[in-house]
Design an enzyme around this catalytic site. Sequence first.
Site, mmCIF file in Angstrom:
data_model
loop_
_atom_site.group_PDB
_atom_site.id
_atom_site.type_symbol
_atom_site.label_atom_id
_atom_site.label_comp_id
_atom_site.label_asym_id
_atom_site.label_seq_id
_atom_site.Cartn_x
_atom_site.Cartn_y
_atom_site.Cartn_z
ATOM 1 N N SER A 105 -0.744 5.593 -3.994
ATOM 2 C CA SER A 105 0.206 4.634 -4.218
ATOM 3 C C SER A 105 1.249 4.948 -5.008
ATOM 4 O O SER A 105 1.678 5.916 -4.467
ATOM 5 C CB SER A 105 -0.700 3.273 -4.776
ATOM 6 N N TYR A 154 9.286 -0.955 -0.305
ATOM 7 C CA TYR A 154 8.471 0.078 -0.588
ATOM 8 C C TYR A 154 7.196 -0.520 -1.525
ATOM 9 O O TYR A 154 6.117 -0.375 -1.259
ATOM 10 C CB TYR A 154 9.141 1.258 -1.291
ATOM 11 N N LYS A 186 2.874 -0.194 -1.312
ATOM 12 C CA LYS A 186 2.048 0.298 -2.338
ATOM 13 C C LYS A 186 1.298 -0.821 -3.043
ATOM 14 O O LYS A 186 0.047 -0.347 -3.423
ATOM 15 C CB LYS A 186 2.887 1.253 -3.348
#
Length: 281
Positions: free
Chosen positions: A144, A158, A162
């Site tokens: 992550s 993004y 994650k």
Amino acid sequence: MNFYRKHAIITGGSSGIGKATAKLLASLGANISIIARTQTVLEAAKVEIETLCSHAEQRIIAIPADVADQTQAEQAINAAIHQIGPPDLLITSAGMAHPGYFQELPVEIFQSTMAINYFGSLYCIKAALPAMEQRGQGHIVMISSGAGLVGIYGYTPYSPTKFALRGLAESLRGELKAAGIGVSIVYPPDTDTPQLEQENKTKPLETKMITSTAKTWSAESVASQIVQGIHKKSFSITPGVEMTLLAKLHSLLSPGLSWYFDKIIAKARSEKALFKNLDVA
Ligand SMILES: NC(=O)c1ccc[n+]([C@@H]2O[C@H](COP(=O)([O-])OP(=O)(O)OC[C@H]3O[C@@H](n4cnc5c(N)ncnc54)[C@H](OP(=O)(O)O)[C@@H]3O)[C@@H](O)[C@H]2O)c1
């Protein structure tokens, strides 16, 4: 876990954190399968990893595949299993990041980031699991980010990917524990890799000012923390004090961090306005 003669499959193993982890595991005697798209870079990484092998029977293989494509991801994992044997370790490090202002980024960037970072991990995990379940052993490690614990300005494509990996790891952990399979999730800080170099090209000033408050790690230091974390069977692997505090206290820290980030963003905006005025003058 003792890594000697174990089989580690590493997506994104041709570069950055994935390659550094592959090199470290090779030096500890593991057989390694690396998966990535660019054949020339994969082959060069394979040669680099091979120089660190510690025994004659050790095998390092490179498999070209795009993990965002379910069929390619499955075929790559199956090819690794066919050539070396069932995986003891699967590390899903393949990933991308393209920071920018939400309204300026095309939807395709959001889609490809989710396809690689989240679904690319999920397809590989699903493909590797039957072989792990059959033996009642194995360990899955998802990569992550600190941006998977708190949303960061400029990381709208993004951060959600994650966060999604964190949700997957947390919900999968208990299910696989009963099958004898371990799960870890890694929250690396900013790490000096080609991805970070690429990110810096499109990072808004506000994001640069927020992320510059933390130190940049080397890929080797992050890899060392990953391998130690797997060895200790840690669920949450957090290189450094900042990531450790963030992982333990993110919900508590979140309002304070938002206040702090807003101050940095305001400062960045006034700097930008100043430069703009100077340009005009
Ligand atoms: N660097 C940081 O500051 C940082 C911080 C936190 C988390 N992370 C995470 O750590 C992981 C590794 O990042 P890194 O910084 O080491 O990046 P990197 O050096 O750019 O390496 C990324 C690797 O993923 C592969 N890859 C990318 N897209 C792929 C795809 N669709 N299919 C198969 N392989 C693919 C790349 O090879 P090809 O392009 O040839 O396919 C390369 O091997 C990522 O998940 C990243 O989000 C990085």
